[in-house]
Scaffold this motif. Structure first.
Motif, mmCIF file in Angstrom:
data_model
loop_
_atom_site.group_PDB
_atom_site.id
_atom_site.type_symbol
_atom_site.label_atom_id
_atom_site.label_comp_id
_atom_site.label_asym_id
_atom_site.label_seq_id
_atom_site.Cartn_x
_atom_site.Cartn_y
_atom_site.Cartn_z
ATOM 1 N N MET A 110 3.937 27.971 -4.130
ATOM 2 C CA MET A 110 4.676 27.553 -5.287
ATOM 3 C C MET A 110 5.975 28.347 -5.368
ATOM 4 S SD MET A 110 4.058 27.788 -9.433
ATOM 5 C CE MET A 110 2.377 28.100 -9.410
ATOM 6 N N ARG A 111 7.065 27.665 -5.677
ATOM 7 C CA ARG A 111 8.363 28.328 -5.835
ATOM 8 C C ARG A 111 8.680 28.424 -7.323
ATOM 9 N NH1 ARG A 111 12.543 25.358 -2.086
ATOM 10 N NH2 ARG A 111 13.881 26.721 -3.274
ATOM 11 N N ILE A 112 9.133 29.592 -7.734
ATOM 12 C CA ILE A 112 9.480 29.827 -9.134
ATOM 13 C C ILE A 112 10.861 30.441 -9.178
ATOM 14 C CG2 ILE A 112 8.863 31.055 -11.239
ATOM 15 C CD1 ILE A 112 5.996 31.081 -10.288
ATOM 16 N N THR A 113 11.712 29.962 -10.067
ATOM 17 C CA THR A 113 13.050 30.531 -10.206
ATOM 18 C C THR A 113 13.071 31.537 -11.345
ATOM 19 O OG1 THR A 113 13.847 28.921 -11.820
ATOM 20 C CG2 THR A 113 14.032 28.321 -9.492
ATOM 21 N N ASP A 114 14.141 32.332 -11.372
ATOM 22 C CA ASP A 114 14.292 33.303 -12.453
ATOM 23 C C ASP A 114 14.424 32.595 -13.801
ATOM 24 O OD1 ASP A 114 16.820 32.279 -11.725
ATOM 25 O OD2 ASP A 114 17.821 34.014 -12.577
ATOM 26 N N LYS A 115 14.977 31.402 -13.820
ATOM 27 C CA LYS A 115 15.135 30.660 -15.075
ATOM 28 C C LYS A 115 13.784 30.299 -15.681
ATOM 29 C CE LYS A 115 19.642 28.567 -14.050
ATOM 30 N NZ LYS A 115 20.163 29.629 -13.294
ATOM 31 N N VAL A 116 12.776 30.101 -14.834
ATOM 32 C CA VAL A 116 11.431 29.797 -15.311
ATOM 33 C C VAL A 116 10.741 31.073 -15.809
ATOM 34 C CG1 VAL A 116 9.136 29.002 -14.589
ATOM 35 C CG2 VAL A 116 11.172 27.796 -13.817
ATOM 36 N N LEU A 117 10.936 32.174 -15.103
ATOM 37 C CA LEU A 117 10.233 33.417 -15.435
ATOM 38 C C LEU A 117 10.798 34.126 -16.664
ATOM 39 C CD1 LEU A 117 9.649 34.922 -11.896
ATOM 40 C CD2 LEU A 117 7.966 33.899 -13.413
ATOM 41 N N VAL A 118 12.124 34.188 -16.763
ATOM 42 C CA VAL A 118 12.730 34.898 -17.893
ATOM 43 C C VAL A 118 12.361 34.165 -19.180
ATOM 44 C CG1 VAL A 118 14.911 35.549 -18.990
ATOM 45 C CG2 VAL A 118 14.595 35.893 -16.533
ATOM 46 N N GLY A 119 11.790 34.922 -20.099
ATOM 47 C CA GLY A 119 11.357 34.350 -21.370
ATOM 48 C C GLY A 119 9.869 34.073 -21.442
ATOM 49 N N LEU A 120 9.167 34.103 -20.281
ATOM 50 C CA LEU A 120 7.718 33.881 -20.306
ATOM 51 C C LEU A 120 7.022 35.035 -21.020
ATOM 52 C CD1 LEU A 120 6.578 32.582 -16.782
ATOM 53 C CD2 LEU A 120 6.691 31.323 -18.933
ATOM 54 N N THR A 121 5.973 34.715 -21.743
ATOM 55 C CA THR A 121 5.167 35.729 -22.406
ATOM 56 C C THR A 121 4.383 36.513 -21.364
ATOM 57 O OG1 THR A 121 4.948 34.344 -24.370
ATOM 58 C CG2 THR A 121 3.322 36.093 -24.105
ATOM 59 N N VAL A 122 4.277 37.828 -21.557
ATOM 60 C CA VAL A 122 3.501 38.697 -20.672
ATOM 61 C C VAL A 122 2.248 39.118 -21.434
ATOM 62 C CG1 VAL A 122 3.466 40.841 -19.345
ATOM 63 C CG2 VAL A 122 5.594 39.521 -19.546
ATOM 64 N N ILE A 123 1.094 38.903 -20.819
ATOM 65 C CA ILE A 123 -0.188 39.165 -21.458
ATOM 66 C C ILE A 123 -0.967 40.175 -20.626
ATOM 67 C CG2 ILE A 123 -2.365 38.103 -22.187
ATOM 68 C CD1 ILE A 123 -0.792 35.463 -22.442
ATOM 69 N N GLY A 124 -1.564 41.154 -21.295
ATOM 70 C CA GLY A 124 -2.413 42.118 -20.612
ATOM 71 C C GLY A 124 -3.753 41.492 -20.284
ATOM 72 N N SER A 125 -4.548 42.142 -19.436
ATOM 73 C CA SER A 125 -5.850 41.597 -19.050
ATOM 74 C C SER A 125 -6.814 41.543 -20.229
ATOM 75 C CB SER A 125 -6.459 42.410 -17.905
ATOM 76 O OG SER A 125 -6.724 43.733 -18.335
ATOM 77 N N ASP A 126 -6.479 42.233 -21.310
ATOM 78 C CA ASP A 126 -7.303 42.198 -22.516
ATOM 79 C C ASP A 126 -6.962 41.009 -23.420
ATOM 80 O OD1 ASP A 126 -4.807 43.050 -23.307
ATOM 81 O OD2 ASP A 126 -5.494 44.925 -24.196
ATOM 82 N N GLY A 127 -5.992 40.195 -22.993
ATOM 83 C CA GLY A 127 -5.623 39.012 -23.760
ATOM 84 C C GLY A 127 -4.550 39.233 -24.798
ATOM 85 N N HIS A 128 -4.065 40.464 -24.953
ATOM 86 C CA HIS A 128 -3.026 40.764 -25.933
ATOM 87 C C HIS A 128 -1.634 40.566 -25.345
ATOM 88 C CE1 HIS A 128 -6.444 42.960 -27.746
ATOM 89 N NE2 HIS A 128 -5.912 42.433 -28.846
ATOM 90 N N ALA A 129 -0.784 39.887 -26.100
ATOM 91 C CA ALA A 129 0.600 39.675 -25.671
ATOM 92 C C ALA A 129 1.363 40.987 -25.752
ATOM 93 C CB ALA A 129 1.266 38.615 -26.532
ATOM 94 N N ILE A 130 2.088 41.312 -24.690
ATOM 95 C CA ILE A 130 2.848 42.554 -24.600
ATOM 96 C C ILE A 130 4.310 42.310 -24.966
ATOM 97 C CG2 ILE A 130 3.639 44.353 -23.012
ATOM 98 C CD1 ILE A 130 1.049 43.802 -21.404
ATOM 99 N N THR A 132 14.096 40.579 -17.416
ATOM 100 C CA THR A 132 14.879 40.711 -16.195
ATOM 101 C C THR A 132 13.942 40.788 -15.003
ATOM 102 O OG1 THR A 132 16.509 42.018 -17.417
ATOM 103 C CG2 THR A 132 16.647 42.117 -15.046
ATOM 104 N N ILE A 133 14.417 40.323 -13.875
ATOM 105 C CA ILE A 133 13.656 40.406 -12.625
ATOM 106 C C ILE A 133 14.449 41.281 -11.654
ATOM 107 C CG2 ILE A 133 12.759 39.083 -10.680
ATOM 108 C CD1 ILE A 133 12.615 36.711 -12.674
ATOM 109 N N PHE A 134 13.766 42.213 -10.985
ATOM 110 C CA PHE A 134 14.413 43.093 -10.021
ATOM 111 C C PHE A 134 13.977 42.726 -8.604
ATOM 112 C CE2 PHE A 134 14.047 45.551 -13.954
ATOM 113 C CZ PHE A 134 15.390 45.826 -14.169
#
Length: 97
Positions: free
Chosen positions: A1-21, A26-28
């Protein structure tokens, strides 16, 4: 699967415990290997307090996370560690030889 930075920036980041971080800010990219090596999370207030990080009046608190901690990327970025464990994992990275 190909993913661009435009798709990733703004996505919610969730810990393995289910809590949104927070959300991907930015992507490095490693310019020698052309691989995403880490990304910066704009932290939610609760996660920032739990992790002991702070921002300023004009800038939200952020945290850089290596991609090795990513479990999956779909509608959100899910990490392999819970929010509590994130601080410990990242601090051990900075103390590694």
């Amino acid at each position: 699967m190909r993913i661009t930075d435009k798709v990733l920036v703004g996505l919610t980041v969730i810990g393995s415990d289910g809590h949104a971080i927070g959300e991907v800010a930015t992507i490095f990219i490693d310019d020698e290997r052309w691989k995403v090596e880490s990304f910066q999370i704009k932290l939610r207030k609760e996660a920032a307090e739990q992790l002991g990080t702070s921002g300023s009046i004009f800038r939200a608190p952020t945290l850089e996370v290596p991609t090795r901690l990513v479990k999956s990327v779909r509608d959100a970025v899910v990490l392999d560690v819970p929010v509590d464990g994130l601080r410990q994992v990242l601090s051990s990275d900075t103390h590694a030889p």
